[in-house]
Write a protein that holds these residues in place. Structure first.
Motif, mmCIF file in Angstrom:
data_model
loop_
_atom_site.group_PDB
_atom_site.id
_atom_site.type_symbol
_atom_site.label_atom_id
_atom_site.label_comp_id
_atom_site.label_asym_id
_atom_site.label_seq_id
_atom_site.Cartn_x
_atom_site.Cartn_y
_atom_site.Cartn_z
ATOM 1 N N ASP A 48 0.831 -1.209 0.000
ATOM 2 C CA ASP A 48 0.000 0.000 0.000
ATOM 3 C C ASP A 48 0.864 1.257 0.000
ATOM 4 O O ASP A 48 0.582 2.224 -0.711
ATOM 5 C CB ASP A 48 -0.929 0.019 1.223
ATOM 6 C CG ASP A 48 -2.004 -1.044 1.160
ATOM 7 O OD1 ASP A 48 -2.299 -1.513 0.032
ATOM 8 O OD2 ASP A 48 -2.543 -1.399 2.227
ATOM 9 N N ARG A 49 1.900 1.238 0.815
ATOM 10 C CA ARG A 49 2.773 2.416 0.904
ATOM 11 C C ARG A 49 3.512 2.640 -0.411
ATOM 12 O O ARG A 49 3.718 3.775 -0.838
ATOM 13 C CB ARG A 49 3.763 2.237 2.043
ATOM 14 C CG ARG A 49 4.636 3.438 2.225
ATOM 15 C CD ARG A 49 5.104 3.577 3.649
ATOM 16 N NE ARG A 49 5.942 4.740 3.713
ATOM 17 C CZ ARG A 49 7.253 4.709 3.920
ATOM 18 N NH1 ARG A 49 7.843 3.579 4.145
ATOM 19 N NH2 ARG A 49 7.953 5.817 3.927
ATOM 20 N N ILE A 50 3.929 1.574 -1.053
ATOM 21 C CA ILE A 50 4.628 1.689 -2.338
ATOM 22 C C ILE A 50 3.700 2.302 -3.389
ATOM 23 O O ILE A 50 4.100 3.197 -4.141
ATOM 24 C CB ILE A 50 5.155 0.310 -2.793
ATOM 25 C CG1 ILE A 50 6.268 -0.148 -1.847
ATOM 26 C CG2 ILE A 50 5.654 0.352 -4.232
ATOM 27 C CD1 ILE A 50 6.717 -1.581 -2.051
ATOM 28 N N VAL A 51 2.456 1.849 -3.416
ATOM 29 C CA VAL A 51 1.486 2.390 -4.376
ATOM 30 C C VAL A 51 1.215 3.862 -4.089
ATOM 31 O O VAL A 51 1.176 4.694 -5.007
ATOM 32 C CB VAL A 51 0.179 1.559 -4.357
ATOM 33 C CG1 VAL A 51 -0.923 2.253 -5.143
ATOM 34 C CG2 VAL A 51 0.429 0.167 -4.905
ATOM 35 N N GLU A 52 1.051 4.212 -2.792
ATOM 36 C CA GLU A 52 0.816 5.617 -2.419
ATOM 37 C C GLU A 52 1.990 6.492 -2.828
ATOM 38 O O GLU A 52 1.794 7.603 -3.335
ATOM 39 C CB GLU A 52 0.588 5.727 -0.907
ATOM 40 C CG GLU A 52 -0.743 5.203 -0.439
ATOM 41 C CD GLU A 52 -0.851 5.192 1.082
ATOM 42 O OE1 GLU A 52 -0.011 5.827 1.753
ATOM 43 O OE2 GLU A 52 -1.774 4.541 1.589
ATOM 44 N N ASP B 62 2.002 6.990 -6.559
ATOM 45 C CA ASP B 62 0.959 7.947 -6.931
ATOM 46 C C ASP B 62 1.392 9.381 -6.625
ATOM 47 O O ASP B 62 1.187 10.287 -7.436
ATOM 48 C CB ASP B 62 -0.353 7.634 -6.209
ATOM 49 C CG ASP B 62 -1.022 6.369 -6.741
ATOM 50 O OD1 ASP B 62 -0.635 5.913 -7.838
ATOM 51 O OD2 ASP B 62 -1.931 5.854 -6.045
ATOM 52 N N ALA B 63 1.989 9.574 -5.443
ATOM 53 C CA ALA B 63 2.440 10.914 -5.056
ATOM 54 C C ALA B 63 3.533 11.403 -6.005
ATOM 55 O O ALA B 63 3.531 12.575 -6.415
ATOM 56 C CB ALA B 63 2.949 10.905 -3.616
ATOM 57 N N LEU B 64 4.460 10.522 -6.378
ATOM 58 C CA LEU B 64 5.516 10.892 -7.314
ATOM 59 C C LEU B 64 4.932 11.270 -8.674
ATOM 60 O O LEU B 64 5.346 12.265 -9.277
ATOM 61 C CB LEU B 64 6.522 9.747 -7.470
ATOM 62 C CG LEU B 64 7.659 9.989 -8.459
ATOM 63 C CD1 LEU B 64 8.516 11.166 -8.030
ATOM 64 C CD2 LEU B 64 8.500 8.734 -8.618
ATOM 65 N N GLN B 65 3.975 10.499 -9.136
ATOM 66 C CA GLN B 65 3.338 10.796 -10.423
ATOM 67 C C GLN B 65 2.629 12.145 -10.366
ATOM 68 O O GLN B 65 2.680 12.917 -11.325
ATOM 69 C CB GLN B 65 2.344 9.698 -10.810
ATOM 70 C CG GLN B 65 1.806 9.845 -12.211
ATOM 71 C CD GLN B 65 2.907 9.848 -13.266
ATOM 72 O OE1 GLN B 65 3.804 9.009 -13.261
ATOM 73 N NE2 GLN B 65 2.865 10.801 -14.172
ATOM 74 N N HIS B 66 1.993 12.461 -9.239
ATOM 75 C CA HIS B 66 1.310 13.736 -9.077
ATOM 76 C C HIS B 66 2.311 14.899 -9.137
ATOM 77 O O HIS B 66 2.060 15.924 -9.789
ATOM 78 C CB HIS B 66 0.533 13.749 -7.758
ATOM 79 C CG HIS B 66 -0.379 14.896 -7.603
ATOM 80 N ND1 HIS B 66 -1.543 15.037 -8.336
ATOM 81 C CD2 HIS B 66 -0.299 15.998 -6.809
ATOM 82 C CE1 HIS B 66 -2.136 16.155 -7.988
ATOM 83 N NE2 HIS B 66 -1.399 16.762 -7.073
#
Length: 182
Positions: A113-117, A120-124
């Motif tokens: 979950d943390r890796i996905v978050e 996502d934050a990096l992509q944002h």
């Protein structure tokens, strides 16, 4: 003579022979030295100090081939080792040191979950960075990612240092707004 002790050849002498009666005598006294240290120093220092006593006695070479009173000699060496250790602890301020425990280094779990978050934050952030005007993005990337100074950025982009400052401030404002909207 050594340290005020009479040296003579005899039955009760300490010799460099690692196997035999002298070695047994040394081992017997080292057990007593261990007890001496246990009463006077921290438990973590006892083994090292006993080893230092044995090493000092063994390193005396021919001079330790015959000692009149081995027990007194060994305990004098032990007191000397203890004093040396105390001086070392004082000079290194060992009392002020803290041991490193596991809780000093918390393990940051990398759960799926943390890796996905994080992804996502990096992509944002990358999307927000690509929405910046080209010159603003270039100045920001050179400063924050390439670690160039404002003067170097100005020289590379062919603009003034003041213009570099304005581009970076503009980038920070726009990225802050974009990331707050997340």
């Amino acid at each position: 003579m050594s340290r005020g002790h009479a040296v003579r050849a005899g039955d009760g002498a300490i010799s460099r022979d690692r196997h035999g009666p002298a070695s047994d005598t040394l081992q017997k006294y080292l057990r007593a030295v261990r007890g001496f240290f246990i009463k006077r120093v921290q438990a973590s220092e006892v083994d090292d100090m006993v080893q230092t006593v044995a090493l000092r006695i063994q390193s005396r070479g021919e001079a330790s081939s015959a000692i009149e009173n081995p027990e007194r000699y060994i305990f004098q060496v032990a007191r000397s080792v203890m004093i040396d250790q105390h001086r070392k602890n004082v000079s290194r301020q060992a009392a002020r040191h803290e041991t490193l425990e596991e809780w000093h280094h918390p393990v940051d779990e990398m759960s799926p979950d943390r890796i996905v978050e994080s992804a996502d934050a990096l992509q944002h952030v990358m999307n927000a960075l690509h929405c910046l005007p080209t010159r603003t993005r270039q100045a920001f990337v050179l400063h924050r990612f390439e670690h160039l100074s404002y003067g170097d950025i100005a020289a590379e982009m062919g603009i003034s240092i003041s213009a570099v400052e304005k581009h970076i401030m503009r980038a920070i404002r726009k990225l802050s707004v974009a990331l707050d909207d997340e």
